[in-house]
Design a protein around this motif. Structure first.
Motif, PDB file in Angstrom:
ATOM      1  N   ALA A  17       0.829  -1.209   0.000  1.00  0.00           N
ATOM      2  CA  ALA A  17       0.000   0.000   0.000  1.00  0.00           C
ATOM      3  C   ALA A  17       0.863   1.259   0.000  1.00  0.00           C
ATOM      4  CB  ALA A  17      -0.931  -0.005   1.202  1.00  0.00           C
ATOM      5  N   ILE A  18       1.931   1.252   0.795  1.00  0.00           N
ATOM      6  CA  ILE A  18       2.827   2.410   0.853  1.00  0.00           C
ATOM      7  C   ILE A  18       3.541   2.592  -0.483  1.00  0.00           C
ATOM      8  CG2 ILE A  18       4.951   3.293   1.912  1.00  0.00           C
ATOM      9  CD1 ILE A  18       3.985   2.057   4.551  1.00  0.00           C
ATOM     10  N   ALA A  19       3.991   1.491  -1.079  1.00  0.00           N
ATOM     11  CA  ALA A  19       4.676   1.574  -2.372  1.00  0.00           C
ATOM     12  C   ALA A  19       3.749   2.160  -3.438  1.00  0.00           C
ATOM     13  CB  ALA A  19       5.166   0.193  -2.795  1.00  0.00           C
ATOM     14  N   ASN A  20       2.488   1.734  -3.447  1.00  0.00           N
ATOM     15  CA  ASN A  20       1.525   2.280  -4.409  1.00  0.00           C
ATOM     16  C   ASN A  20       1.294   3.765  -4.175  1.00  0.00           C
ATOM     17  OD1 ASN A  20       1.206  -0.216  -5.601  1.00  0.00           O
ATOM     18  ND2 ASN A  20      -0.618  -0.743  -4.420  1.00  0.00           N
ATOM     19  N   TRP A  21       1.224   4.172  -2.888  1.00  0.00           N
ATOM     20  CA  TRP A  21       1.045   5.595  -2.582  1.00  0.00           C
ATOM     21  C   TRP A  21       2.251   6.401  -3.070  1.00  0.00           C
ATOM     22  CZ3 TRP A  21       4.032   8.802   0.543  1.00  0.00           C
ATOM     23  CH2 TRP A  21       3.514  10.091   0.730  1.00  0.00           C
ATOM     24  N   ILE A  22       3.445   5.864  -2.869  1.00  0.00           N
ATOM     25  CA  ILE A  22       4.655   6.558  -3.330  1.00  0.00           C
ATOM     26  C   ILE A  22       4.610   6.758  -4.844  1.00  0.00           C
ATOM     27  CG2 ILE A  22       7.156   6.281  -3.653  1.00  0.00           C
ATOM     28  CD1 ILE A  22       7.232   4.923  -0.896  1.00  0.00           C
ATOM     29  N   MET A  23       4.263   5.700  -5.574  1.00  0.00           N
ATOM     30  CA  MET A  23       4.230   5.801  -7.033  1.00  0.00           C
ATOM     31  C   MET A  23       3.127   6.751  -7.505  1.00  0.00           C
ATOM     32  SD  MET A  23       6.815   4.055  -7.810  1.00  0.00           S
ATOM     33  CE  MET A  23       6.644   4.317  -9.570  1.00  0.00           C
ATOM     34  N   SER A  24       2.056   6.880  -6.728  1.00  0.00           N
ATOM     35  CA  SER A  24       0.972   7.806  -7.120  1.00  0.00           C
ATOM     36  C   SER A  24       1.406   9.257  -7.044  1.00  0.00           C
ATOM     37  CB  SER A  24      -0.253   7.590  -6.221  1.00  0.00           C
ATOM     38  OG  SER A  24      -0.042   8.091  -4.913  1.00  0.00           O
ATOM     39  N   GLN A  25       2.526   9.528  -6.351  1.00  0.00           N
ATOM     40  CA  GLN A  25       3.038  10.889  -6.228  1.00  0.00           C
ATOM     41  C   GLN A  25       3.932  11.301  -7.402  1.00  0.00           C
ATOM     42  OE1 GLN A  25       1.889  12.581  -3.324  1.00  0.00           O
ATOM     43  NE2 GLN A  25       0.746  10.648  -3.272  1.00  0.00           N
ATOM     44  N   LEU A  26       4.080  10.411  -8.379  1.00  0.00           N
ATOM     45  CA  LEU A  26       4.931  10.702  -9.542  1.00  0.00           C
ATOM     46  C   LEU A  26       4.397  11.914 -10.311  1.00  0.00           C
ATOM     47  CD1 LEU A  26       7.370   9.569 -11.198  1.00  0.00           C
ATOM     48  CD2 LEU A  26       5.684   8.333 -12.578  1.00  0.00           C
ATOM     49  N   GLN A  27       5.268  12.896 -10.510  1.00  0.00           N
ATOM     50  CA  GLN A  27       4.893  14.129 -11.204  1.00  0.00           C
ATOM     51  C   GLN A  27       5.552  14.143 -12.582  1.00  0.00           C
ATOM     52  OE1 GLN A  27       2.752  16.398  -9.872  1.00  0.00           O
ATOM     53  NE2 GLN A  27       2.561  15.060  -8.076  1.00  0.00           N
ATOM     54  N   ILE A  28       4.738  13.923 -13.608  1.00  0.00           N
ATOM     55  CA  ILE A  28       5.273  13.922 -14.965  1.00  0.00           C
ATOM     56  C   ILE A  28       4.180  14.344 -15.940  1.00  0.00           C
ATOM     57  CG2 ILE A  28       4.754  11.454 -15.243  1.00  0.00           C
ATOM     58  CD1 ILE A  28       7.264  11.328 -17.075  1.00  0.00           C
ATOM     59  N   ASN A  29       4.558  15.180 -16.893  1.00  0.00           N
ATOM     60  CA  ASN A  29       3.628  15.633 -17.934  1.00  0.00           C
ATOM     61  C   ASN A  29       4.022  14.994 -19.261  1.00  0.00           C
ATOM     62  OD1 ASN A  29       2.124  17.453 -16.268  1.00  0.00           O
ATOM     63  ND2 ASN A  29       3.871  18.866 -16.355  1.00  0.00           N
ATOM     64  N   LEU A  30       3.225  14.054 -19.704  1.00  0.00           N
ATOM     65  CA  LEU A  30       3.533  13.342 -20.940  1.00  0.00           C
ATOM     66  C   LEU A  30       2.917  14.052 -22.138  1.00  0.00           C
ATOM     67  CD1 LEU A  30       2.870   9.680 -19.742  1.00  0.00           C
ATOM     68  CD2 LEU A  30       5.091  10.771 -20.087  1.00  0.00           C
ATOM     69  N   PRO A  31       3.635  14.120 -23.233  1.00  0.00           N
ATOM     70  CA  PRO A  31       3.068  14.740 -24.452  1.00  0.00           C
ATOM     71  C   PRO A  31       2.023  13.824 -25.075  1.00  0.00           C
ATOM     72  CG  PRO A  31       5.225  13.807 -24.917  1.00  0.00           C
ATOM     73  CD  PRO A  31       5.019  13.661 -23.435  1.00  0.00           C
ATOM     74  N   ASP A  32       1.243  14.359 -25.976  1.00  0.00           N
ATOM     75  CA  ASP A  32       0.237  13.564 -26.682  1.00  0.00           C
ATOM     76  C   ASP A  32       0.911  12.421 -27.440  1.00  0.00           C
ATOM     77  OD1 ASP A  32      -1.724  15.228 -25.775  1.00  0.00           O
ATOM     78  OD2 ASP A  32      -1.802  16.460 -27.590  1.00  0.00           O
ATOM     79  N   GLY A  33       0.293  11.261 -27.360  1.00  0.00           N
ATOM     80  CA  GLY A  33       0.826  10.112 -28.077  1.00  0.00           C
ATOM     81  C   GLY A  33       1.770   9.254 -27.268  1.00  0.00           C
ATOM     82  N   VAL A  34       2.115   9.698 -26.054  1.00  0.00           N
ATOM     83  CA  VAL A  34       2.979   8.904 -25.170  1.00  0.00           C
ATOM     84  C   VAL A  34       2.157   8.508 -23.946  1.00  0.00           C
ATOM     85  CG1 VAL A  34       5.107   8.828 -23.825  1.00  0.00           C
ATOM     86  CG2 VAL A  34       5.036  10.133 -25.950  1.00  0.00           C
ATOM     87  N   HIS A  35       2.190   7.224 -23.600  1.00  0.00           N
ATOM     88  CA  HIS A  35       1.350   6.702 -22.524  1.00  0.00           C
ATOM     89  C   HIS A  35       2.217   6.015 -21.471  1.00  0.00           C
ATOM     90  CE1 HIS A  35      -2.126   7.350 -25.200  1.00  0.00           C
ATOM     91  NE2 HIS A  35      -1.302   6.933 -26.152  1.00  0.00           N
ATOM     92  N   LEU A  36       1.734   6.026 -20.229  1.00  0.00           N
ATOM     93  CA  LEU A  36       2.484   5.458 -19.107  1.00  0.00           C
ATOM     94  C   LEU A  36       1.645   4.393 -18.414  1.00  0.00           C
ATOM     95  CD1 LEU A  36       4.937   5.557 -17.109  1.00  0.00           C
ATOM     96  CD2 LEU A  36       3.664   7.303 -15.840  1.00  0.00           C
ATOM     97  N   ILE A  37       2.284   3.268 -18.110  1.00  0.00           N
ATOM     98  CA  ILE A  37       1.685   2.221 -17.282  1.00  0.00           C
ATOM     99  C   ILE A  37       2.645   1.964 -16.123  1.00  0.00           C
ATOM    100  CG2 ILE A  37       0.965  -0.196 -17.164  1.00  0.00           C
ATOM    101  CD1 ILE A  37       0.276  -0.077 -20.114  1.00  0.00           C
ATOM    102  N   VAL A  38       2.123   2.023 -14.903  1.00  0.00           N
ATOM    103  CA  VAL A  38       2.940   1.764 -13.715  1.00  0.00           C
ATOM    104  C   VAL A  38       2.329   0.606 -12.946  1.00  0.00           C
ATOM    105  CG1 VAL A  38       3.779   2.676 -11.517  1.00  0.00           C
ATOM    106  CG2 VAL A  38       3.712   4.157 -13.531  1.00  0.00           C
ATOM    107  N   TYR A  39       3.144  -0.410 -12.687  1.00  0.00           N
ATOM    108  CA  TYR A  39       2.721  -1.538 -11.853  1.00  0.00           C
ATOM    109  C   TYR A  39       3.822  -1.797 -10.836  1.00  0.00           C
ATOM    110  CZ  TYR A  39       0.744  -5.939 -10.356  1.00  0.00           C
ATOM    111  OH  TYR A  39       0.191  -6.933  -9.589  1.00  0.00           O
TER     112      TYR A  39
END
Length: 449
Positions: free
Chosen positions: A255-277
């Motif tokens: 749960a803590i690891a998921n909360w940490i990853m939810s704090q990721l600050q990034i602005n992706l341009p159109d056409g680029v997608h992110l998946i975090v597991y």
């Protein structure tokens, strides 16, 4: 062994509302009805406290702190968590309802004092390096579950559509396949090096809105003695390595690891997608240049996450035409279609789990036939029922699988149906066992088989 009978009405209600396969000791049958009613009420009250935590997580501040402390220190929540953790164990390892009550009563005034946890070493891909996995006792695992319940609303409030850890691997794979079917071609895989061992308590505390005592005693298991699988205390390098960062295997760590990853600050341009597991990040785009550029920008964003600093491993680039390896899956474009296969490590793990389960089930059912032991037959049927459910779920996880055909002699799960016929186990018996309505005459974990 003489059969023990008890009030069927109370037993069925208990199984349906508190979870399947809860064992019952012979001496506890007269307490059952009252304990069932008390446990059901405790679950309802715990749900109200948990809802209060969820509602206050949006507001934060004093209201959230008060709500999560009430939840963590509640006897009702503790009992409900102990029952939930107990139900997640294998049937033969579960405790009786009375023992769940005893465990909840033992810590009315707070968290467990000194506890013991078994720690096993899991080899990494790099030679002579290991991951240390903790297996906590029932009461400690229950408190970690309560803490996880308090942290999950904080993660959900971030509304990150790219974070798939809570939804599971199938959600992440489905998203990747959908992107590939809609024009994307390239993927960059980035993994955080030593993620859990890198989560430092001092760096985490100022960011996570939880008290120092809760983080120390529950999340970092400060009062828990680490022991090896044979019961010997961990010492020296093994102990220091196991104690680095958050303990892997704890419900609160995920749960803590998921909360940490939810704090990721990034602005992706159109056409680029992110998946975090978990600690795996995947960038998907139509061409390699786009994912290479964004992979560089992720390095700084990951380094500044709470609890760090963290370091990303070198990115691995792959295209759908050559095959993309992601979370145990191999996704490849074949003509106009996108195929999803299990990779070899996934297949080996599946086969090992099925084969070891078949050995346990066969041993129990043979012993049951020789001694006319109802308890061992129940455990054997439960083992086969769980294996069949696991095999079905595993096959459904892949759109295209080498075991997906109606008949495949290489699939070890075919042995399950053979054993069901060999020992005369009907579908009704499987269904009853799956629903938790099979009577046990004594505590199954005390079985001598």
């Amino acid at each position: 062994m003489p059969k023990t009978h008890f009030p069927l009405e109370a037993y069925v209600g208990f199984q349906n509302k508190l979870g399947p396969h809860m064992p019952l000791r012979k001496t506890e049958r007269f307490k059952l009805k009252a304990q069932v009613q008390k446990a059901i009420l405790a679950k309802k009250r715990a749900r109200k406290l948990k809802d209060a935590v969820t509602a206050s997580s949006i507001i934060g501040g004093t209201k959230y702190r008060k709500a999560y402390k009430n939840y963590l220190l509640s006897y009702d929540a503790r009992l409900a968590a102990i029952i939930a953790v107990n139900n997640s164990k294998r049937v033969s390892d579960r405790y009786s309802l009375n023992e769940c009550f005893e465990s909840a009563e033992r810590h009315k005034n707070g968290f467990p004092a000194v506890n013991v946890a078994k720690v096993r070493r899991k080899p990494r891909s790099k030679p002579n390096t290991y991951r240390f996995i903790w297996d906590f006792q029932l009461r400690t695992a229950a408190h970690q579950k309560l803490l996880a319940d308090c942290i999950k609303p904080l993660t959900e409030s971030m509304q990150t559509d790219w974070l798939c850890s809570e939804q599971g691997v199938p959600k992440a794979i489905a998203k990747l396949v959908n992107l590939l079917e809609n024009g994307c071609e390239w993927c960059a895989e980035l993994d955080i090096s030593e993620f859990y061992p890198s989560i430092r308590q001092k760096s985490l505390l100022p960011k996570l809105p939880l008290s120092k005592k809760v983080v120390e005693e529950v999340a970092y298991a400060a009062n828990t003695q680490a022991r090896s699988l044979d019961g010997a205390p961990l010492i020296g390098t093994c102990l220091s390595s196991a104690r680095r960062g958050l303990p892997q295997g704890a419900r609160s760590s995920t749960a803590i690891a998921n909360w940490i990853m939810s704090q990721l600050q990034i602005n992706l341009p159109d056409g680029v997608h992110l998946i975090v597991y978990a600690d795996n990040l995947f960038l998907i785009a139509s061409n390699r240049q786009k994912v290479e550029i964004e992979a560089k920008s992720l390095v700084e964003a990951v380094a500044s996450l709470p609890g760090g600093p963290y370091k990303l491993k070198s990115p691995m680039f792959s295209s759908a035409a050559d095959s993309i390896h992601l979370l145990g899956h191999t996704v490849v474009r074949e003509g106009l279609s996108v195929r999803d296969y299990p990779n070899m490590a996934n297949i080996q793990e599946y086969c090992t789990r099925i084969e070891s389960g078949l050995v346990r089930a066969t041993k129990l059912l043979k012993h049951a036939d020789l001694s006319s032991c109802e308890k061992n037959r129940t455990l054997g049927v439960a083992e086969l029922s769980g294996l069949r459910a696991y095999a079905t779920s595993w096959r459904k996880s892949f759109r295209d699988c080498c075991f997906s055909g109606p008949i495949d002699l290489s699939d070890p799960a075919n042995e399950i149906e053979f054993l069901l016929k060999l020992y005369g186990i009907s579908e009704q018996e499987i269904k009853q066992c799956h629903n938790g309505k099979v009577r046990l005459s004594s505590h199954p974990s005390r079985s001598g088989s």
